[in-house]
Design a protein around this motif. Structure first.
Motif, PDB file in Angstrom:
ATOM      1  N   ILE A   1      11.711   1.098  -1.057  1.00 60.12           N
ATOM      2  CA  ILE A   1      11.589   2.694  -1.100  1.00 60.12           C
ATOM      3  C   ILE A   1      13.013   3.091  -0.555  1.00 60.12           C
ATOM      4  O   ILE A   1      13.348   2.919   0.661  1.00 60.12           O
ATOM      5  CB  ILE A   1      10.480   3.206  -0.194  1.00 60.12           C
TER       6      ILE A   1
ATOM      7  N   ASN B   1       9.334  -5.928   7.397  1.00 54.21           N
ATOM      8  CA  ASN B   1      10.116  -4.681   6.583  1.00 54.21           C
ATOM      9  C   ASN B   1      11.534  -4.427   7.261  1.00 54.21           C
ATOM     10  O   ASN B   1      11.579  -4.760   8.388  1.00 54.21           O
ATOM     11  CB  ASN B   1       9.282  -3.468   6.930  1.00 54.21           C
TER      12      ASN B   1
ATOM     13  N   LYS C   1      -1.586  -1.238  10.770  1.00 58.45           N
ATOM     14  CA  LYS C   1      -0.251  -1.693   9.776  1.00 58.45           C
ATOM     15  C   LYS C   1       0.758  -0.706   9.918  1.00 58.45           C
ATOM     16  O   LYS C   1       1.247  -0.590   9.112  1.00 58.45           O
ATOM     17  CB  LYS C   1      -1.236  -1.830   8.319  1.00 58.45           C
TER      18      LYS C   1
ATOM     19  N   GLN D   1      10.375  -4.749   1.783  1.00 55.44           N
ATOM     20  CA  GLN D   1       9.548  -5.559   2.444  1.00 55.44           C
ATOM     21  C   GLN D   1       9.473  -7.030   2.175  1.00 55.44           C
ATOM     22  O   GLN D   1       9.734  -7.245   0.829  1.00 55.44           O
ATOM     23  CB  GLN D   1       7.930  -4.933   2.264  1.00 55.44           C
TER      24      GLN D   1
ATOM     25  N   ASN E   1      14.023   1.073   2.692  1.00 57.66           N
ATOM     26  CA  ASN E   1      13.053   0.224   3.160  1.00 57.66           C
ATOM     27  C   ASN E   1      12.580  -1.078   2.362  1.00 57.66           C
ATOM     28  O   ASN E   1      12.232  -0.552   1.261  1.00 57.66           O
ATOM     29  CB  ASN E   1      11.889   0.859   3.755  1.00 57.66           C
TER      30      ASN E   1
ATOM     31  N   ASN F   1       8.905  -4.108  -2.903  1.00 60.38           N
ATOM     32  CA  ASN F   1       8.416  -2.811  -2.411  1.00 60.38           C
ATOM     33  C   ASN F   1       9.542  -1.902  -1.804  1.00 60.38           C
ATOM     34  O   ASN F   1       9.200  -1.140  -0.852  1.00 60.38           O
ATOM     35  CB  ASN F   1       7.223  -3.043  -1.601  1.00 60.38           C
TER      36      ASN F   1
ATOM     37  N   SER G   1      10.414  -4.276  11.154  1.00 57.27           N
ATOM     38  CA  SER G   1       9.045  -4.494  11.673  1.00 57.27           C
ATOM     39  C   SER G   1       8.314  -5.480  10.964  1.00 57.27           C
ATOM     40  O   SER G   1       8.798  -6.303   9.837  1.00 57.27           O
ATOM     41  CB  SER G   1       8.054  -3.330  11.549  1.00 57.27           C
TER      42      SER G   1
ATOM     43  N   VAL H   1       3.411   1.432  12.353  1.00 60.86           N
ATOM     44  CA  VAL H   1       4.218   1.576  13.720  1.00 60.86           C
ATOM     45  C   VAL H   1       3.508   2.397  14.716  1.00 60.86           C
ATOM     46  O   VAL H   1       3.452   3.474  14.639  1.00 60.86           O
ATOM     47  CB  VAL H   1       5.541   1.790  13.599  1.00 60.86           C
TER      48      VAL H   1
ATOM     49  N   THR I   1       0.699  -1.139  -0.068  1.00 55.35           N
ATOM     50  CA  THR I   1       0.077   0.101   0.129  1.00 55.35           C
ATOM     51  C   THR I   1       0.660   1.348   0.102  1.00 55.35           C
ATOM     52  O   THR I   1       0.424   2.381  -0.109  1.00 55.35           O
ATOM     53  CB  THR I   1      -1.000   0.029   1.026  1.00 55.35           C
ATOM     54  N   GLY I   2       2.177   1.117   0.141  1.00 55.02           N
ATOM     55  CA  GLY I   2       3.029   2.079   0.428  1.00 55.02           C
ATOM     56  C   GLY I   2       3.606   2.862  -1.000  1.00 55.02           C
ATOM     57  O   GLY I   2       4.412   3.818  -0.856  1.00 55.02           O
TER      58      GLY I   2
END
Ligand SMILES: *[C@@H]1O[C@H](CO)[C@@H](O)[C@H](O)[C@H]1NC(C)=O
Ligand SMILES: *[C@@H]1O[C@H](CO)[C@@H](O)[C@H](O)[C@H]1NC(C)=O
Ligand SMILES: *[C@@H]1O[C@H](CO)[C@@H](O)[C@H](O)[C@H]1NC(C)=O
Ligand SMILES: *[C@@H]1O[C@H](CO)[C@@H](O)[C@H](O)[C@H]1NC(C)=O
Ligand SMILES: *[C@@H]1O[C@H](CO)[C@@H](O)[C@H](O)[C@H]1NC(C)=O
Ligand SMILES: *[C@@H]1O[C@H](CO)[C@@H](O)[C@H](O)[C@H]1NC(C)=O
Ligand SMILES: *[C@@H]1O[C@H](CO)[C@@H](O)[C@H](O)[C@H]1NC(C)=O
Ligand SMILES: *[C@@H]1O[C@H](CO)[C@@H](O)[C@H](O)[C@H]1NC(C)=O
Ligand SMILES: *[C@@H]1O[C@H](CO)[C@@H](O)[C@H](O)[C@H]1NC(C)=O
Length: 342
Positions: free
Chosen positions: A72, A118, A185, A81, A79, A70, A137, A187, A62-63
């Motif tokens: 970024i 992540n 979803k 995932q 980051n 994913n 996470s 932190v 979703t990010g």
């Protein structure tokens, strides 16, 4: 009388189921640590078991991330995932080497739920200090599993390149930790235990260590004679430790009081002895030397406790995920593990 028996059977059944799973999970993890990690693009573990259930969470992008996993990035951090059921992520470091793994060993075709891990890495291939782990996470949701196998995953971070070490050869294991468990979803900034209870979270937050007189067996979580765990939190009754509710002894490390539970677990032809130190009240931060929780056991003596001539073969930290009614996020914002040799 009948009621007492029934209750006992339940209490016994839950930890036993969980334990067999833990074994399988760590073995899956061990198998995965041989894989190449993040920067090499080799994911040969992905064709293995259970990619079915585990990867259903892969839709959790979703990010607005792009590229594989994913990812970024900005100029400083990245980051990524990982929704694979088992995947060894070993980011380069100039200090302590760690391997992270979503380790969804308990996920089967019939599992309802998902989990993604992540990991945030620094582009300069180092972390803040020599012993600091990358931030990571896990966001997940699993429906309750069968009583024989209630654990779905043990997403964890493992210390590499330090073990095996003789118990006698370890001076201290300085452990620094700050984390949150939260509903949703993202932190959580603080840990709201009543919200976690309302979400029926069943999980723990734990260090997992293995010992044996034989160097090779100590590095195999299935064969090692002893497992010693340190739990900073446990949520829900599913995660009762083996031997619960009998407290063997207590020990306080830098103001955190731990209670010891003990008992055997049998998986196939092997029986392993499990010693679990559980924080008397859940704590979301800790700083101190956890090794006295091992060395103090050596003074208890006997085959069911580690002694100075045993080897320590494995050290991992993570969360055993049983079930939750909502999506929950376990986020480790501060973790440093310093194994000091004598
Ligand atoms: C994650 O990255 C690895 C390495 O580049 C790749 O093999 C794997 O397919 C990726 N997984 C997903 C879900 O994108
Ligand atoms: C949890 O997250 C999943 C995946 O993003 C989503 O499909 C689901 O609706 C969420 N569940 C709840 C209860 O919000
Ligand atoms: C994990 O990474 C994904 C993909 O970049 C992102 O959408 C999600 O918000 C991240 N989750 C957390 C808890 O940071
Ligand atoms: C990244 O570095 C480039 C080149 O130095 C710069 O132009 C850009 O603004 C930087 N981006 C961020 C997000 O800091
Ligand atoms: C590496 O990058 C991180 C994140 O930007 C920064 O905090 C750290 O100081 C850098 N370390 C070195 C040795 O440059
Ligand atoms: C651990 O031992 C078991 C039983 O002998 C074996 O099947 C497994 O492959 C071993 N695991 C590792 C990582 O060596
Ligand atoms: C080790 O455990 C024993 C037995 O409970 C206790 O008396 C002793 O204080 C503990 N040692 C330390 C260093 O905490
Ligand atoms: C004990 O905990 C405090 C508070 O987190 C910390 O400042 C201190 O360094 C810790 N002591 C040791 C010996 O780790
Ligand atoms: C340590 O424990 C192992 C396994 O029980 C045993 O074989 C060994 O003799 C013990 N060593 C000492 C010094 O007690």
């Amino acid at each position: 009388m009948a009621l007492t028996l029934l209750v006992n059977t339940l209490l016994l059944a839950i930890p036993l189921g969980g334990s067999v799973g833990t074994l399988a999970g760590i073995d899956a993890h061990r198998a995965a640590t041989g894989q190449k990690g993040l920067f090499t693009g080799d994911d040969s573990s992905n064709g293995g078991t259970g990619s079915s259930g585990g990867s259903s969470g892969g839709s959790d992008s979703t990010g607005g991330g792009s590229g594989s996993n994913n990812t970024i990035s900005d100029n400083h951090t990245k980051n990524s995932q990982y929704c694979q059921s088992s995947y060894g992520i070993t980011p380069p470091t100039q200090g302590e080497q760690f391997t992270l793994n979503p380790n969804q060993w308990g996920v089967t075709d019939t599992t309802s739920g998902w989990l993604c891990m992540n990991v945030t890495t620094f582009n300069n291939e180092t972390y803040a200090t020599k012993t600091t782990a990358p931030d990571w996470s896990v966001t997940w949701q699993f429906d309750q599993g069968p009583e024989t196998q209630p654990v779905h995953a043990f997403p964890n971070i493992q210390v590499e390149d330090e073990f095996p070490l003789l118990v006698d050869g370890v001076d201290a294991i300085d452990f620094e930790l700050a984390y949150t468990y939260g509903v949703g979803k993202t932190v959580a900034t603080t840990m709201d235990e009543s919200a976690l209870t309302a979400a029926s979270l069943q999980a723990n937050v734990a260090v997992d260590m293995f010992f044996d007189a034989d160097k090779e067996r100590a590095q195999n979580s299935t064969l090692a004679r002893l497992e010693v765990m340190v739990w900073f939190a446990r949520f829900g009754a599913s995660s009762d430790p083996i031997g619960y509710p009998t407290v063997v002894t207590t020990q306080t490390v830098n103001d955190t009081k731990f209670e010891l539970y003990k008992g055997p677990r049998t998986a196939g032809s092997t029986t392993q002895y499990v010693l679990t130190w559980v924080a008397a009240t859940n704590t979301d931060s800790f700083k101190g030397d956890i090794f006295p929780l091992v060395t103090n056991l050596t003074s208890l003596g006997g085959d069911n406790y580690p002694n100075n001539t045993d080897y320590m073969g494995i050290l991992q930290f993570g969360t055993e995920t049983y079930s939750a009614d909502s999506n929950v996020t376990f986020a480790v914002s501060d973790l440093a593990i310093d194994v000091k040799k004598s």
